[in-house]
Design a protein around this motif. Structure first.
Motif, short mmCIF file in Angstrom:
data_model
loop_
_atom_site.label_atom_id
_atom_site.label_comp_id
_atom_site.label_asym_id
_atom_site.label_seq_id
_atom_site.Cartn_x
_atom_site.Cartn_y
_atom_site.Cartn_z
N PHE A 16 -0.22 3.10 -8.06
CA PHE A 16 -1.34 3.37 -7.16
C PHE A 16 -2.19 4.46 -7.81
O PHE A 16 -1.65 5.43 -8.35
CB PHE A 16 -0.83 3.87 -5.81
CG PHE A 16 0.08 2.92 -5.11
CD1 PHE A 16 -0.41 1.99 -4.21
CD2 PHE A 16 1.45 2.92 -5.36
CE1 PHE A 16 0.44 1.10 -3.57
CE2 PHE A 16 2.30 2.04 -4.73
CZ PHE A 16 1.79 1.12 -3.83
N MET A 58 -2.39 -1.07 -3.92
CA MET A 58 -1.65 -1.07 -5.17
C MET A 58 -2.60 -1.38 -6.31
O MET A 58 -3.39 -2.32 -6.24
CB MET A 58 -0.51 -2.10 -5.12
CG MET A 58 0.45 -1.96 -6.29
SD MET A 58 1.93 -2.98 -6.11
CE MET A 58 1.23 -4.61 -6.32
N LYS A 99 0.85 -1.19 0.00
CA LYS A 99 0.00 0.00 0.00
C LYS A 99 0.89 1.24 0.00
O LYS A 99 2.08 1.16 0.27
CB LYS A 99 -0.89 0.02 1.24
CG LYS A 99 -1.86 -1.15 1.32
CD LYS A 99 -2.70 -1.10 2.59
CE LYS A 99 -3.58 -2.30 2.76
NZ LYS A 99 -4.58 -2.51 1.74
#
Length: 133
Positions: free
Chosen positions: A112, A93, A83
């Motif tokens: 992201f 992600m 993340k």
């Protein structure tokens, strides 16, 4: 202390500060080894565009010398919960991209999709924390 020594001392301090400012950033250490880290905000990647009001954050990880991580190892590791935290918001992600140069060099792009708060045009990017599994 005479004037020449003072000037020499000031110049020496300036040179030391210059070398410190130009030194390579610390590598990012993971369970897969050490990586050079670079981040970039972009509205699109290839033909894919971020949703209205969003932008892509791409974190490029380049294996340091001696780190022979494979694409399969990277896929398994980064897809197990990576993340990113941007401005106090945490994002999952979106995808993982692989780049090869000369069929040997591999760079991983952790992508992201984040809320766009003017990051692409900002002179300074916001602090980003990568949360690894």
């Amino acid at each position: 202390m005479d004037m020449k020594r003072k000037i020499f001392l000031v110049l020496a301090v300036c040179v030391i500060l210059l070398f410190c400012a130009c030194s390579a950033p610390e590598p990012l250490t993971t369970k897969l080894g050490d990586f050079r880290y670079k981040q970039e905000f972009t509205p699109s990647i290839g033909e894919a565009s971020a949703a209205q009001g969003n932008i892509y954050l791409v974190i490029y990880l380049t294996p340091q010398e001696g780190n022979d991580v494979t694409e399969d190892e990277a896929h398994e590791y980064f897809y197990s919960g990576t993340k990113a935290q941007v401005d106090e918001e945490i994002y999952d992600m979106y995808c993982l991209a692989f780049e090869k140069v000369d069929s040997q060099f591999v760079r991983f792009g952790l992508v992201f999709e984040v809320t766009d708060n003017g990051y692409a045009d900002a002179k300074e990017q916001p602090p980003v924390s990568l949360i690894l599994p």
